[in-house]
Design a protein around this motif. Structure first.
Motif, PDB file in Angstrom:
ATOM      1  N   LEU A 165      -4.256  -6.470   1.006  1.00  0.00           N
ATOM      2  CA  LEU A 165      -4.009  -7.707   0.273  1.00  0.00           C
ATOM      3  C   LEU A 165      -4.999  -7.897  -0.864  1.00  0.00           C
ATOM      4  O   LEU A 165      -4.643  -8.414  -1.930  1.00  0.00           O
ATOM      5  N   ALA A 166      -6.242  -7.475  -0.663  1.00  0.00           N
ATOM      6  CA  ALA A 166      -7.248  -7.607  -1.722  1.00  0.00           C
ATOM      7  C   ALA A 166      -6.829  -6.842  -2.967  1.00  0.00           C
ATOM      8  O   ALA A 166      -6.897  -7.354  -4.095  1.00  0.00           O
ATOM      9  N   VAL A 167      -6.361  -5.608  -2.779  1.00  0.00           N
ATOM     10  CA  VAL A 167      -5.935  -4.780  -3.912  1.00  0.00           C
ATOM     11  C   VAL A 167      -4.749  -5.428  -4.631  1.00  0.00           C
ATOM     12  O   VAL A 167      -4.714  -5.513  -5.872  1.00  0.00           O
ATOM     13  N   LEU A 168      -3.770  -5.919  -3.875  1.00  0.00           N
ATOM     14  CA  LEU A 168      -2.568  -6.494  -4.471  1.00  0.00           C
ATOM     15  C   LEU A 168      -2.875  -7.793  -5.208  1.00  0.00           C
ATOM     16  O   LEU A 168      -2.366  -8.030  -6.316  1.00  0.00           O
ATOM     17  N   VAL A 169      -3.709  -8.646  -4.628  1.00  0.00           N
ATOM     18  CA  VAL A 169      -4.041  -9.919  -5.264  1.00  0.00           C
ATOM     19  C   VAL A 169      -4.840  -9.686  -6.541  1.00  0.00           C
ATOM     20  O   VAL A 169      -4.589 -10.328  -7.573  1.00  0.00           O
ATOM     21  N   ILE A 170      -5.800  -8.777  -6.494  1.00  0.00           N
ATOM     22  CA  ILE A 170      -6.604  -8.493  -7.680  1.00  0.00           C
ATOM     23  C   ILE A 170      -5.723  -7.999  -8.825  1.00  0.00           C
ATOM     24  O   ILE A 170      -5.922  -8.369  -9.990  1.00  0.00           O
ATOM     25  N   GLY A 171      -4.716  -7.207  -8.512  1.00  0.00           N
ATOM     26  CA  GLY A 171      -3.818  -6.694  -9.547  1.00  0.00           C
ATOM     27  C   GLY A 171      -3.071  -7.805 -10.260  1.00  0.00           C
ATOM     28  O   GLY A 171      -3.034  -7.855 -11.500  1.00  0.00           O
ATOM     29  N   GLU A 172      -2.476  -8.735  -9.513  1.00  0.00           N
ATOM     30  CA  GLU A 172      -1.693  -9.793 -10.159  1.00  0.00           C
ATOM     31  C   GLU A 172      -2.571 -10.793 -10.894  1.00  0.00           C
ATOM     32  O   GLU A 172      -2.208 -11.293 -11.963  1.00  0.00           O
TER      33      GLU A 172
END
Length: 482
Positions: A165-172
């Motif tokens: 989730l950290a990777v996905l949230v940082i991307g958006e």
């Protein structure tokens, strides 16, 4: 039950202690709120149908109301074992029966918002597969495959889910900030950088601010899920309140800022008309057009991928929340004991399987009937979820007042005034949602009545099931924390 047997049962039902810290919980919460999805899905509607350039101010108002709710919510998190989230707090304040109703309202709300996200995710991801790989895959096939992946992550240790989730949230968040930086560096649109045009009382109160507030509420869904991770948090008495306040402030300010950036890009005088024009074609273009013009043509493709990953992150976050509700309810005898069982990762594996099946049963009728997942599954159920959650906020605030009347110890502000003001505000929000439910869902009058009417029916049915359940011997009762 002997101490040895009780200890063995506890080992097979306990979640992993001290597994996540403040940042881990924040990523769970922020992914549930899906910032990119919230902005792309609601911005044009809030501006076009609401108060135009004043829409960013509506997000600040909703953030302030949620912050007010958080005062009593976090105070309770320091006083009772909040591993059951809303269920634990309402039960502590209003008793087991009302607590059971609260738990079922939470299950309805989180399951329907997850199902709604599956609908938008299925269409978005199927479109990406078609555009970039030439694969014509039905949206429901995408959903089915993703459901298996989400289940797999749900039965792994919680740290693995937090990292994903950290990777996905940082991307958006990164692409949204990049767009915002581009607007600021160019000095804004035709009217420049005008804060008063969006945040002054006069700007906020023009048009239909209630509609803008409605979509702002829908965009800030899920911040309260911090408490459900109390059993796995490091130093939960400190971590949960900090995570709750941080999540509310961060998401409210971030969304208000992004909305203001969009108003600035189009100009305060032209933003509402442009938003109205996009409603007839593609509401998402209200956000994607400036993103593409500022960052380049590549941004449209990247944004589409990030929208898909944003939805996936939200789906996974709500999957984890629902698992832990089922686990807590089973521990307290509201559901079969087996749902409390955990696996070698100390994850609620049986609850994860049940949750996967339950959301499948919600999504399946829309696929079988061949309904448009955007205008039915996503629109209808996201509206139903928001209405249910606000009702739960109202019930929780009332429970907080009742608890501190019997158990003095909180200040007048945290135990009485703030929760009472929250009751008033949440009552107003609930009335606003009910009065504008057709606008929120796009459904017919009959559809809206059925959606809203199903909530108390399911909650009552759940309460009857819980009331007839036999409390398992040796399971702990939520008590005051030290």
């Amino acid at each position: 039950m002997s101490q040895t047997t009780e200890s063995a049962a506890s080992q097979h039902t306990s979640l992993r202690k001290d597994a996540v810290g403040l940042l881990g919980i924040l990523f769970f919460v922020l992914s549930a709120q899906a910032p990119l999805t919230g902005v792309v899905g609601a911005a044009a509607l809030a501006v076009a149908l609401g108060n135009g350039a004043g829409a960013p101010g509506a997000y600040v108002i909703v953030g302030a109301v949620l912050l007010l709710f958080s005062v009593g919510y976090t105070t309770m998190a320091r006083r009772v074992d909040c591993r059951g989230g809303f269920y634990a707090i309402v039960r502590a304040g209003l008793g087991r029966d009302v607590g059971s109703i609260a738990s079922w309202l939470a299950l309805i709300s989180y399951t329907t918002i997850q199902a709604a996200m599956y609908g938008l995710y299925g269409v978005t991801t199927a479109g990406l597969l078609q555009a970039h790989l030439g694969l014509a895959v039905p949206w429901w096939v995408v959903v089915a495959v993703t459901g298996v992946i989400v289940y797999g992550l749900g039965v792994c240790n919680i740290e693995a889910g937090a990292r994903v989730l950290a990777v996905l949230v940082i991307g958006e968040v990164t692409i949204l900030l990049a767009m915002s930086a581009g607007v600021l560096m160019t000095g804004g649109g035709p009217d420049g950088l005008d804060l008063a045009a969006s945040f002054s009382p006069g700007a906020i109160l023009v048009g239909a601010p209630g509609i803008a507030i409605l979509f702002a509420i829908a965009s800030m869904f899920g911040f309260e899920s911090t408490a459900i991770y109390a059993g796995e948090a490091k130093d939960p008495n400190r971590t949960i309140p900090r995570a709750t306040y941080t999540a509310v402030v961060a998401i409210a300010l971030f969304l208000a800022f992004l909305m203001w950036i969009l108003i600035t890009y189009y100009g305060a005088g032209a933003a509402q008309q442009r938003a109205l024009e996009t409603l007839a074609d593609d509401p998402a273009s209200f956000v994607l057009v400036p993103m593409t013009e500022i960052l380049g043509s590549w941004a449209a493709d990247v944004a589409a991928v990030l929208l898909s990953t944003s939805l996936f992150a939200g789906i996974l976050a709500f999957h984890n929340v629902i698992n832990r509700y089922l686990h807590a309810m089973a521990l307290n005898g509201e559901l079969p004991n087996r749902l409390a069982q955990t696996n070698r990762f100390q994850a609620p594996a049986v609850a994860a399987a049940v949750q996967t099946v339950s959301v499948t049963l919600v999504v399946a009728p829309f696929a079988v009937a061949g309904l448009d997942p955007l205008t039915t599954l996503f629109a209808w159920l996201s509206g139903q979820a928001v209405a249910t959650l606000v009702a739960l906020y109202l019930l929780t605030s009332a429970a907080i007042i009742a608890y501190f009347r019997r158990n003095p110890g909180a200040t007048t502000w945290t135990g009485v005034v703030a929760p009472a003001l929250s009751v008033v505000c949440m009552t107003g929000e609930l009335a606003l949602i009910a009065g504008n439910f057709q606008v929120l869902t796009g459904g017919s009058v009959t559809t809206c009545v059925l959606l809203l009417g199903s909530v108390p029916v399911v909650a009552l049915a759940g309460w009857l099931v819980a009331r007839g359940a036999r409390r398992p011997v040796g399971m702990p009762t939520p008590e005051l924390v030290d």
